[in-house]
Write an enzyme that holds these catalytic residues in place. Sequence first.
Site, PDB file in Angstrom:
ATOM      1  N   ARG A  67      26.636   8.007 -38.247  1.00 34.87           N
ATOM      2  CA  ARG A  67      26.086   9.356 -38.102  1.00 34.87           C
ATOM      3  C   ARG A  67      25.520   9.674 -36.730  1.00 34.87           C
ATOM      4  O   ARG A  67      25.301  10.834 -36.411  1.00 34.87           O
ATOM      5  CB  ARG A  67      25.005   9.581 -39.159  1.00 34.87           C
ATOM      6  CG  ARG A  67      25.580   9.975 -40.506  1.00 34.87           C
ATOM      7  CD  ARG A  67      24.488  10.456 -41.419  1.00 34.87           C
ATOM      8  NE  ARG A  67      23.453   9.442 -41.501  1.00 34.87           N
ATOM      9  CZ  ARG A  67      23.083   8.831 -42.624  1.00 34.87           C
ATOM     10  NH1 ARG A  67      23.625   9.149 -43.760  1.00 34.87           N
ATOM     11  NH2 ARG A  67      22.159   7.905 -42.589  1.00 34.87           N
TER      12      ARG A  67
ATOM     13  N   ARG B 264      27.193  -1.127 -37.496  1.00 29.71           N
ATOM     14  CA  ARG B 264      27.178   0.332 -37.687  1.00 29.71           C
ATOM     15  C   ARG B 264      27.488   1.076 -36.397  1.00 29.71           C
ATOM     16  O   ARG B 264      26.881   2.106 -36.108  1.00 29.71           O
ATOM     17  CB  ARG B 264      25.808   0.804 -38.198  1.00 29.71           C
ATOM     18  CG  ARG B 264      25.481   0.423 -39.612  1.00 29.71           C
ATOM     19  CD  ARG B 264      26.215   1.360 -40.584  1.00 29.71           C
ATOM     20  NE  ARG B 264      26.099   0.835 -41.928  1.00 29.71           N
ATOM     21  CZ  ARG B 264      25.080   1.104 -42.733  1.00 29.71           C
ATOM     22  NH1 ARG B 264      24.145   1.919 -42.346  1.00 29.71           N
ATOM     23  NH2 ARG B 264      25.032   0.572 -43.921  1.00 29.71           N
TER      24      ARG B 264
ATOM     25  N   ARG C 193      32.401  14.089 -41.388  1.00 29.89           N
ATOM     26  CA  ARG C 193      31.642  14.035 -42.648  1.00 29.89           C
ATOM     27  C   ARG C 193      31.357  15.416 -43.213  1.00 29.89           C
ATOM     28  O   ARG C 193      31.007  15.536 -44.388  1.00 29.89           O
ATOM     29  CB  ARG C 193      30.348  13.248 -42.427  1.00 29.89           C
ATOM     30  CG  ARG C 193      30.551  11.748 -42.413  1.00 29.89           C
ATOM     31  CD  ARG C 193      30.745  11.162 -43.811  1.00 29.89           C
ATOM     32  NE  ARG C 193      29.468  11.021 -44.497  1.00 29.89           N
ATOM     33  CZ  ARG C 193      29.054  11.795 -45.487  1.00 29.89           C
ATOM     34  NH1 ARG C 193      29.808  12.760 -45.935  1.00 29.89           N
ATOM     35  NH2 ARG C 193      27.883  11.589 -46.039  1.00 29.89           N
TER      36      ARG C 193
ATOM     37  N   TYR D 165      22.380  -4.261 -55.694  1.00 35.72           N
ATOM     38  CA  TYR D 165      22.756  -2.866 -55.981  1.00 35.72           C
ATOM     39  C   TYR D 165      23.239  -2.710 -57.418  1.00 35.72           C
ATOM     40  O   TYR D 165      22.928  -1.713 -58.090  1.00 35.72           O
ATOM     41  CB  TYR D 165      23.848  -2.398 -55.016  1.00 35.72           C
ATOM     42  CG  TYR D 165      23.327  -2.076 -53.625  1.00 35.72           C
ATOM     43  CD1 TYR D 165      22.447  -1.012 -53.424  1.00 35.72           C
ATOM     44  CD2 TYR D 165      23.703  -2.829 -52.518  1.00 35.72           C
ATOM     45  CE1 TYR D 165      21.964  -0.701 -52.156  1.00 35.72           C
ATOM     46  CE2 TYR D 165      23.229  -2.531 -51.247  1.00 35.72           C
ATOM     47  CZ  TYR D 165      22.363  -1.468 -51.076  1.00 35.72           C
ATOM     48  OH  TYR D 165      21.872  -1.166 -49.825  1.00 35.72           O
TER      49      TYR D 165
ATOM     50  N   ASP E 296      32.486   0.183 -46.576  1.00 39.69           N
ATOM     51  CA  ASP E 296      31.120  -0.099 -47.007  1.00 39.69           C
ATOM     52  C   ASP E 296      31.163  -1.333 -47.893  1.00 39.69           C
ATOM     53  O   ASP E 296      32.184  -1.577 -48.565  1.00 39.69           O
ATOM     54  CB  ASP E 296      30.523   1.078 -47.787  1.00 39.69           C
ATOM     55  CG  ASP E 296      29.026   0.885 -48.008  1.00 39.69           C
ATOM     56  OD1 ASP E 296      28.247   1.202 -47.096  1.00 39.69           O
ATOM     57  OD2 ASP E 296      28.638   0.367 -49.068  1.00 39.69           O
TER      58      ASP E 296
END
Length: 341
Positions: free
Chosen positions: A27, A23, A36, A147, A72
């Site tokens: 963010r 990562r 974003r 998921y 992702d």
Amino acid sequence: MDDLFLRACRREPVDRTPVWFMRQAGRYQPEYRALRERYGILDICRSPELAARVTLLPVEALDVDAAILFSDIMVPVAGMGASLRIEEGRGPAIDRPVRSASDLARLHVLEPEADVPFVTETIRELVKVLDRPLIGFAGAPFTLASYLVEGGPSRDYAATKALMWSEPKTWDRLLSLLAESMLTYLRAQVDAGASAVQLFDSWVGTLSARDYRDRVLPYSRRILEGVAGVPRIHFAVGASHLLESIRDADADVVGLDWRVPLDEAWARLGPGVAVQGNLDPAALLAPWDVLRDAAEDVQARAGGRPGHVFNLGHGVLPATDPDALRRLVDVVRGTGTGAGG
Ligand code: CP3
């Protein structure tokens, strides 16, 4: 490519320990947050121009030794037919979860060039401009299945385990479908120019060693065994009890989270694999001397042995100060292999 990171993955001697961060684009970076505001994360993943730009952000800002494709793990699962959303601060969500054999009919084996053409296009653009290795990646069958079955993030994975135990045939079909798809996906990434791959099985630590070995490992192994010619990194979180199995799934490099001391983990794994890790990402929020000590401890435990790639034990946290990461890179470069540390 005779490169520092790839050499370390192959357990060849290097002048200094290579470093990159899971990562490393995200963010915590003001440039990413600015993008974003205009685009959703999936819009970025699906645009080769934007995905390439975001992939390069940490390479430019931190001078890390490898880039990792910005995408992702659930992007190819959407390509297989799942209806995917990514919810801010929560993670992937699937509208109609997979709970039975008939739900499987909605999914097909991934055809990368047809279903997710933007991924290989992004990689081909990136390798034209990158002067260091690009890591491709995929989610491992268990984490992707979790998921799909739960419909989103989960604390106990109860629905996933219930399916695994009560419908072994459906479980086999689901994990086989995911394994076949992710193998094809990783091969396409390597063909497009990725020089290493990482298989993320982030949530598999929820399983007992026995369930992992019997009901999950064979599918992850199908993927790792099928990818030839580039180093294969296999990573799980909270999986100290599964380390030997994670290795046995045929990894060249085992990714370690921070819960297990690197030297103890490496002793258990044996000299035949490289290791990647394993600084606690939360240490980047600590005072500088605490962070430096923790990073030096990782380096000391690696002991200058060939086959260590410095990384965090999981992804960079959004609250991280980019300057702390920059200083961490400097510390890694000043210690460890070949630097007398
Ligand atoms: O490492 C990198 O820089 C490459 C980019 C990358 C992303 N996701 C981008 C992303 C990678 C390698 C992933 C893999 C991924 N995605 C994993 C495996 C690695 C891990 O962290 O365990 C998992 C479990 C996912 C599922 C997922 N997607 C989660 C848990 C989240 C975070 C939820 C949140 O908002 O905190 C996502 C969303 C996601 N994927 C973000 C990023 C940068 C969040 C940022 C955003 O919404 O813009």
